[in-house]
Design a protein around this motif. Structure first.
Motif, PDB file in Angstrom:
ATOM      1  N   VAL A  39       0.821  -1.214   0.000  1.00 46.83           N
ATOM      2  CA  VAL A  39       0.000   0.000   0.000  1.00 46.83           C
ATOM      3  C   VAL A  39       0.860   1.270   0.000  1.00 46.83           C
ATOM      4  CG1 VAL A  39      -0.278   0.122   2.517  1.00 46.83           C
ATOM      5  CG2 VAL A  39      -2.054   1.043   1.040  1.00 46.83           C
ATOM      6  N   ASP A  54      -5.059   5.583  -5.754  1.00 49.69           N
ATOM      7  CA  ASP A  54      -5.694   4.319  -5.386  1.00 49.69           C
ATOM      8  C   ASP A  54      -5.575   4.196  -3.868  1.00 49.69           C
ATOM      9  OD1 ASP A  54      -6.530   1.745  -4.893  1.00 49.69           O
ATOM     10  OD2 ASP A  54      -4.938   0.782  -6.047  1.00 49.69           O
ATOM     11  N   THR A  55      -6.653   4.500  -3.172  1.00 50.39           N
ATOM     12  CA  THR A  55      -6.622   4.535  -1.707  1.00 50.39           C
ATOM     13  C   THR A  55      -7.124   3.233  -1.072  1.00 50.39           C
ATOM     14  OG1 THR A  55      -8.791   5.589  -1.653  1.00 50.39           O
ATOM     15  CG2 THR A  55      -6.866   7.049  -1.649  1.00 50.39           C
ATOM     16  N   GLU A  56      -7.239   2.199  -1.872  1.00 49.58           N
ATOM     17  CA  GLU A  56      -7.672   0.909  -1.318  1.00 49.58           C
ATOM     18  C   GLU A  56      -6.648   0.438  -0.283  1.00 49.58           C
ATOM     19  OE1 GLU A  56      -8.536  -3.677  -2.659  1.00 49.58           O
ATOM     20  OE2 GLU A  56      -8.670  -2.101  -4.164  1.00 49.58           O
ATOM     21  N   GLY A  57      -7.123   0.096   0.885  1.00 49.35           N
ATOM     22  CA  GLY A  57      -6.262  -0.353   1.964  1.00 49.35           C
ATOM     23  C   GLY A  57      -5.743   0.764   2.850  1.00 49.35           C
ATOM     24  N   TRP A  58      -6.047   2.007   2.496  1.00 38.86           N
ATOM     25  CA  TRP A  58      -5.612   3.133   3.308  1.00 38.86           C
ATOM     26  C   TRP A  58      -6.603   3.353   4.449  1.00 38.86           C
ATOM     27  CZ3 TRP A  58      -3.817   8.041   0.271  1.00 38.86           C
ATOM     28  CH2 TRP A  58      -2.906   7.689  -0.731  1.00 38.86           C
ATOM     29  N   GLU A 111      -9.194   5.459   6.539  1.00 37.87           N
ATOM     30  CA  GLU A 111     -10.157   6.438   6.033  1.00 37.87           C
ATOM     31  C   GLU A 111      -9.656   7.873   6.167  1.00 37.87           C
ATOM     32  OE1 GLU A 111     -14.753   7.835   6.837  1.00 37.87           O
ATOM     33  OE2 GLU A 111     -14.155   5.811   7.406  1.00 37.87           O
TER      34      GLU A 111
END
Length: 134
Positions: free
Chosen positions: A67, A85-89, A91
Motif C-alpha cells: 500500500v 488508489d486509496t484501497e487499503g488506506w 479512512e
C-alpha cells in the motif's frame, strides 16, 4: 524501478536519507517521508542511510507494505492526489490526500522516534498533514 518509503518511517521521520539524495525526490509529511518515484533515479544512496530500514527498492518491498507504493506516489505528487488508489488506506488518510512539500535538507527525527522504531503496523498512524518542507 524507484525506491519506496514504508511503515518503519511513520512517527520517526529521520532524514538521513534526504541528506544523501542527489535529486531531491523526498517529500515531507507531518510524521513520515515519501519518495516521488518519477524523480527517483534509483541510485540507492538513501537505502543504507535509513536508521529504521524504511526504504526499499519497489521490487523488494515486503508484500505487507504494498500500500505504501500508492501512498508515496500520491503524497509526493507523482500522481494527481484525486486519482490515488486509496484501497487499503485508513479512512482519515484517504480523505486528506494532498501533495506534501519537498524536503532538501536533513533535520532531526521526531520526538519519540526511538520508541516509535519498535512499533509495528503504523499505517493507521500516518498523518495526512504536510510537514514543514525545507
Amino acid at each position: 524501478m524507484a525506491y519506496i518509503v514504508a511503515d518503519p518511517c511513520v512517527k520517526c521521520k529521520y532524514t538521513d536519507c534526504v541528506a544523501v539524495c542527489p535529486v531531491d525526490c523526498f517529500y515531507e509529511g507531518k510524521n513520515m517521508l515519501v519518495i516521488n518515484p518519477d524523480e527517483c533515479i534509483d541510485c540507492g544512496a538513501c537505502e543504507p542511510e535509513c536508521p529504521t530500514t524504511a526504504i526499499f527498492e519497489e521490487s523488494d518491498l515486503p508484500g505487507k507494505w504494498h500500500v505504501y507504493i500508492s501512498i508515496n506516489k500520491a503524497f509526493s505528487g507523482a500522481i494527481d492526489p484525486s486519482e490515488a488508489d486509496t484501497e487499503g488506506w485508513p479512512e482519515a488518510l484517504a480523505k486528506g490526500v494532498k501533495i506534501w512539500p519537498q524536503i532538501m535538507e536533513q533535520k532531526s527525527g521526531l520526538d519519540g522516534a526511538e520508541e516509535a522504531e519498535k512499533e509495528l503496523d503504523k499505517l493507521a498512524q500516518i498523518s495526512p498533514e504536510a510537514g514543514e518542507g525545507g
